[in-house]
Design an enzyme around this catalytic site. Structure first.
Site, PDB file in Angstrom:
ATOM      1  CE1 TYR A  44      -2.969  -3.074   0.353  1.00 52.45           C
ATOM      2  CE2 TYR A  44      -3.477  -2.437   2.601  1.00 52.45           C
ATOM      3  CZ  TYR A  44      -3.653  -3.297   1.539  1.00 52.45           C
ATOM      4  OH  TYR A  44      -4.505  -4.366   1.656  1.00 52.45           O
ATOM      5  CG  HIS A 102      -0.644  -8.447   0.227  1.00 60.53           C
ATOM      6  ND1 HIS A 102      -0.366  -7.095   0.309  1.00 60.53           N
ATOM      7  CD2 HIS A 102      -1.964  -8.525  -0.064  1.00 60.53           C
ATOM      8  CE1 HIS A 102      -1.477  -6.414   0.073  1.00 60.53           C
ATOM      9  NE2 HIS A 102      -2.454  -7.254  -0.164  1.00 60.53           N
TER      10      HIS A 102
HETATM   11  N1  LIG Z   1      -5.507  -8.701   1.365  1.00 67.67           N
HETATM   12  C1  LIG Z   1      -5.801  -8.148   0.215  1.00 67.67           C
HETATM   13  O1  LIG Z   1      -5.375  -8.610  -0.860  1.00 67.67           O
HETATM   14  C2  LIG Z   1      -6.691  -6.933   0.193  1.00 67.67           C
HETATM   15  C3  LIG Z   1      -7.269  -6.504  -1.007  1.00 67.67           C
HETATM   16  C4  LIG Z   1      -8.091  -5.369  -0.986  1.00 67.67           C
HETATM   17  C5  LIG Z   1      -8.319  -4.706   0.205  1.00 67.67           C
HETATM   18  N2  LIG Z   1      -7.739  -5.148   1.377  1.00 67.67           N
HETATM   19  C6  LIG Z   1      -7.959  -4.457   2.678  1.00 67.67           C
HETATM   20  O2  LIG Z   1      -9.354  -4.408   2.962  1.00 67.67           O
HETATM   21  C7  LIG Z   1      -9.760  -3.045   3.157  1.00 67.67           C
HETATM   22  C8  LIG Z   1     -11.198  -2.868   2.685  1.00 67.67           C
HETATM   23  O3  LIG Z   1     -11.352  -3.272   1.347  1.00 67.67           O
HETATM   24  P1  LIG Z   1     -11.620  -2.259   0.170  1.00 67.67           P
HETATM   25  O4  LIG Z   1     -11.386  -0.874   0.652  1.00 67.67           O
HETATM   26  O5  LIG Z   1     -10.867  -2.733  -0.986  1.00 67.67           O
HETATM   27  O6  LIG Z   1     -13.159  -2.466  -0.186  1.00 67.67           O
HETATM   28  P2  LIG Z   1     -14.553  -2.045   0.517  1.00 67.67           P
HETATM   29  O7  LIG Z   1     -14.376  -1.872   1.985  1.00 67.67           O
HETATM   30  O8  LIG Z   1     -15.553  -3.009   0.001  1.00 67.67           O
HETATM   31  O9  LIG Z   1     -14.902  -0.665  -0.190  1.00 67.67           O
HETATM   32  C9  LIG Z   1     -14.411   0.565   0.180  1.00 67.67           C
HETATM   33  C10 LIG Z   1     -15.272   1.589  -0.537  1.00 67.67           C
HETATM   34  O10 LIG Z   1     -16.616   1.469  -0.095  1.00 67.67           O
HETATM   35  C11 LIG Z   1     -17.114   2.697   0.389  1.00 67.67           C
HETATM   36  N3  LIG Z   1     -17.798   2.430   1.666  1.00 67.67           N
HETATM   37  C12 LIG Z   1     -17.263   1.894   2.778  1.00 67.67           C
HETATM   38  N4  LIG Z   1     -18.196   1.767   3.735  1.00 67.67           N
HETATM   39  C13 LIG Z   1     -19.350   2.248   3.215  1.00 67.67           C
HETATM   40  C14 LIG Z   1     -20.675   2.400   3.717  1.00 67.67           C
HETATM   41  N5  LIG Z   1     -20.993   2.033   4.972  1.00 67.67           N
HETATM   42  N6  LIG Z   1     -21.632   2.930   2.905  1.00 67.67           N
HETATM   43  C15 LIG Z   1     -21.304   3.310   1.651  1.00 67.67           C
HETATM   44  N7  LIG Z   1     -20.075   3.197   1.102  1.00 67.67           N
HETATM   45  C16 LIG Z   1     -19.117   2.666   1.879  1.00 67.67           C
HETATM   46  C17 LIG Z   1     -15.917   3.599   0.592  1.00 67.67           C
HETATM   47  O11 LIG Z   1     -16.238   4.900   0.132  1.00 67.67           O
HETATM   48  P3  LIG Z   1     -16.276   6.198   1.106  1.00 67.67           P
HETATM   49  O12 LIG Z   1     -14.851   6.522   1.384  1.00 67.67           O
HETATM   50  O13 LIG Z   1     -16.980   7.190   0.263  1.00 67.67           O
HETATM   51  O14 LIG Z   1     -17.053   5.797   2.336  1.00 67.67           O
HETATM   52  C18 LIG Z   1     -14.814   2.991  -0.281  1.00 67.67           C
HETATM   53  O15 LIG Z   1     -14.795   3.634  -1.533  1.00 67.67           O
HETATM   54  C19 LIG Z   1      -8.707  -2.224   2.389  1.00 67.67           C
HETATM   55  O16 LIG Z   1      -8.645  -0.901   2.823  1.00 67.67           O
HETATM   56  C20 LIG Z   1      -7.458  -3.013   2.688  1.00 67.67           C
HETATM   57  O17 LIG Z   1      -6.938  -2.685   3.969  1.00 67.67           O
HETATM   58  C21 LIG Z   1      -6.947  -6.255   1.377  1.00 67.67           C
END
Ligand SMILES: NC(=O)c1ccc[n+]([C@@H]2O[C@H](COP(=O)([O-])OP(=O)(O)OC[C@H]3O[C@@H](n4cnc5c(N)ncnc54)[C@H](OP(=O)(O)O)[C@@H]3O)[C@@H](O)[C@H]2O)c1
Length: 272
Positions: A44, A102
């Site tokens: 990241y 990862h």
């Molecule tokens: N291990 C891996 O390979 C891997 C891969 C991807 C991600 N991750 C980790 O998982 C975390 C979360 O995954 P992600 O960020 O990819 O996907 P996510 O949580 O599904 O989506 C994040 C998006 O959803 C919106 N959001 C979040 N909560 C919301 C709600 N209650 N209502 C409406 N919109 C909402 C956010 O926008 P707003 O900012 O406008 O709220 C943001 O744009 C990452 O930050 C990372 O730390 C790990």
């Protein structure tokens, strides 16, 4: 081993793709809201900013659960431990609570990186170790390769994707699952079912999605830049979805909507 079952650590604040002021403000709001579990990764490029912000906030280190992940480029033996030392330095800490691999390595031989992960644990760099994006077979194989229990397999997990195969492997191996893309990066909100159920419980659609994940026995990672979403995503412990509502949401998993695949990342394995 059981770290993800501690109530505070069932809800982690994810930091991808946050950087700079947006990362700082979002993380500060998350900590104010009550999050104590923070998820970052070498990939990241924000470990130093996460470390700086956590230090500024001043929460005692023992109250935090910091997860970082080793980039597959650092799986060769000569890079592995030095990369973890660099992560610790950036995060301004002597240890991380959870250190994950990862991705599985390209080529699929998981043994060398798992053994190095275990070495990092034995050297005290990590209180717990785990993996991310492992298939069910990899979860089973990992149990045979190292003795140290794996605290999680962090995977894409949301109501638009059927992860029953991984779930079964989790029950068989005792390796808990944790979610990423928990709200499918917003895609879930296109389905009126969540608003309909939300109205009945006096909750938001996002809270219904996250509660469904928790009731599947999976701890959640969420990321948001909006204070009201950050707070709502944390406030999911005071209600329980009925079996019928769980089943109605289960029915959506047949959608087969997967976000993270080989078109986004070269390390993606053949998913179950
Ligand atoms: N291990 C891996 O390979 C891997 C891969 C991807 C991600 N991750 C980790 O998982 C975390 C979360 O995954 P992600 O960020 O990819 O996907 P996510 O949580 O599904 O989506 C994040 C998006 O959803 C919106 N959001 C979040 N909560 C919301 C709600 N209650 N209502 C409406 N919109 C909402 C956010 O926008 P707003 O900012 O406008 O709220 C943001 O744009 C990452 O930050 C990372 O730390 C790990």
């Amino acid at each position: 081993m059981r770290i993800y079952f501690e109530k505070t650590h069932q809800r982690s604040f994810g930091t991808f793709p946050l950087k700079g002021e947006e990362l700082k403000q979002s993380l500060m709001h998350a900590i104010e809201t009550g999050y104590r579990s923070i998820d970052t990764a070498q990939m990241y490029g924000n470990e130093a900013e996460v470390g700086e912000t956590l230090q500024q906030i001043g929460i005692p280190r023992s109250e935090l659960c910091v997860t970082t992940k080793v980039h597959p480029d650092n799986f060769p033996e000569e890079h592995f431990l030095p990369s973890v030392e660099e992560s610790l330095e950036k995060l301004r800490t002597d240890y991380v609570d959870v250190l994950l691999l990862h991705w599985p390595p390209v080529g699929g031989d998981i043994a060398p990186s798992l053994k190095l992960l275990e070495k990092a644990h034995k050297q005290g760099y990590a209180r717990h170790i785990g993996v991310s994006n492992y298939t069910a077979q990899m979860m089973r194989d990992a149990k045979e390769i190292i003795d140290t229990p794996l605290s999680t397999n962090q995977v894409e997990f949301h109501p638009l994707l059927n992860q029953d195969v991984l779930h079964t492997a989790s029950l068989e191996t005792g390796i808990p699952l944790s979610s990423y893309c928990s709200v499918a990066r917003g895609e879930v909100f296109k389905y009126p079912l969540f608003a309909e159920i939300a109205e009945a419980y006096g909750k938001t659609p996002g809270q219904i999605v996250l509660r469904w994940i928790l009731q599947k026995g999976v701890s959640i990672n969420t990321m948001s830049t909006k204070p009201h979403n950050i707070s709502a995503n944390f406030d999911v412990m005071d209600f329980t979805l009925s079996n019928i509502d769980m089943a109605r949401i289960d029915a959506l998993t047949g959608t087969g909507f997967r976000i993270v695949d080989e078109s986004l990342v070269p390390w993606a394995p053949d998913w179950d």
